[in-house]
Design a protein around this motif. Structure first.
Motif, PDB file in Angstrom:
ATOM      1  N   CYS A  54       0.961  -1.242   0.110  1.00 34.82           N
ATOM      2  CA  CYS A  54      -0.422  -0.097  -0.180  1.00 34.82           C
ATOM      3  C   CYS A  54       0.771   1.331   0.205  1.00 34.82           C
ATOM      4  CB  CYS A  54      -0.879   0.233   1.403  1.00 34.82           C
ATOM      5  SG  CYS A  54      -1.880   1.441   0.992  1.00 34.82           S
ATOM      6  N   ASP A  56       0.064   3.776   1.499  1.00 35.31           N
ATOM      7  CA  ASP A  56       0.815   4.671   2.836  1.00 35.31           C
ATOM      8  C   ASP A  56       2.005   4.983   3.426  1.00 35.31           C
ATOM      9  OD1 ASP A  56      -1.553   4.415   5.637  1.00 35.31           O
ATOM     10  OD2 ASP A  56       0.407   4.835   6.353  1.00 35.31           O
ATOM     11  N   GLY A  79      -4.126   0.968  -1.035  1.00 36.36           N
ATOM     12  CA  GLY A  79      -4.528  -0.438  -1.580  1.00 36.36           C
ATOM     13  C   GLY A  79      -4.293  -1.493  -1.719  1.00 36.36           C
ATOM     14  N   HIS A 107      -1.917  -3.426   5.602  1.00 36.82           N
ATOM     15  CA  HIS A 107      -1.270  -2.716   6.619  1.00 36.82           C
ATOM     16  C   HIS A 107      -3.164  -2.715   7.782  1.00 36.82           C
ATOM     17  CE1 HIS A 107      -2.329   1.605   6.228  1.00 36.82           C
ATOM     18  NE2 HIS A 107      -2.223   0.513   4.389  1.00 36.82           N
ATOM     19  N   CYS A 110      -6.062   0.698   7.507  1.00 34.35           N
ATOM     20  CA  CYS A 110      -5.565   0.914   5.396  1.00 34.35           C
ATOM     21  C   CYS A 110      -7.004   1.702   5.332  1.00 34.35           C
ATOM     22  CB  CYS A 110      -4.972  -0.281   5.068  1.00 34.35           C
ATOM     23  SG  CYS A 110      -5.139   0.021   3.134  1.00 34.35           S
ATOM     24  N   GLY A 111      -6.608   3.217   4.416  1.00 31.40           N
ATOM     25  CA  GLY A 111      -8.103   4.151   4.400  1.00 31.40           C
ATOM     26  C   GLY A 111      -8.202   2.791   3.193  1.00 31.40           C
TER      27      GLY A 111
END
Ligand SMILES: [Zn+2]
Length: 222
Positions: A54, A56, A79, A107, A110-111
């Protein structure tokens, strides 16, 4: 370089986990981050793993696995959703660069997964190209629901497993390399606060692995 070429999937996975253990325990070595390494690998890269994670900002690959230049071939999207360019990049890492390990890294919190859950609950699609990200996470969230998984971290792990399965299913290069024993494709679930990476999916690793710093995954309710 020849030493790296000879690594098995298990060797590569052990190297990755060892670096994560150093990161968790605060004993980082920051290997391969100096001018000598920079010069040494300028003519040719020979990374030991493809890391598809991801995007992030808290998931910086070389930091959380305590590695440096030339160690990891990194592909990251929000994602860890994949399209043709992602698949092509991962295949390049395996078939051209000879990486013996492909890691999908997701993770907690995760948004992209949270946005997908929210879109499904509210029945509203996000605007712009974020919609494409949500659409590609949606099958994982639906699969998690069908399996009775409701906790956010369980849904994240399901999305990691689905991504690993999708990679092996879509990529002929990966499937052939797996069948030949040249590569393993695994999924790791990373915890932002602890820095730990837990194995949640395994194609081709075939060795029992202790994930550092994390208790056994609790059994799923029947
Ligand atoms: Zn994420």
């Amino acid at each position: 370089m020849t030493e790296i070429r000879a690594l098995t999937p298990g060797d590569a996975f052990a190297m990755l986990l060892a670096g994560n253990e150093r990161f968790i325990t605060g004993r980082t070595q920051h290997p391969n981050q100096d001018a000598v390494r920079r010069a040494e690998i300028a003519p040719l890269q020979s990374p030991f793993a493809v890391l598809f994670g991801c995007s992030d900002s808290r998931l910086a690959a070389e930091i959380i696995f305590d590695r440096g230049l030339g160690d990891l071939f990194v592909v990251r999207t929000a994602g860890h959703v994949m399209g043709p360019e992602v698949l092509g990049s991962i295949e390049y890492g395996v078939s051209v660069l000879g990486c013996p390990l492909v890691v999908v890294l997701g993770h907690d919190s995760c948004g992209a997964v949270a946005a997908t859950c929210a879109a499904l609950e509210e029945g509203l699609a996000p605007t712009g190209y974020v919609r494409d990200v949500v659409e590609r996470v949606t099958p994982s969230v639906l699969a998690a629901r069908a399996a009775g998984l409701t906790r956010p971290d369980e849904i994240v792990d399901e999305h990691i497993r689905n991504t690993v399965d999708l990679l092996v299913d879509r990529s002929r290069v990966l499937a052939d390399s797996l069948a030949a024993g040249r590569v393993a494709v695994v999924g790791l679930s990373y915890r932002l606060a602890e820095g730990t990476a837990r194995l949640v999916a395994d194609h081709g690793l075939g060795v029992p692995v202790r994930t550092p710093g994390v208790e056994e995954e609790p059994a799923r309710p029947a």
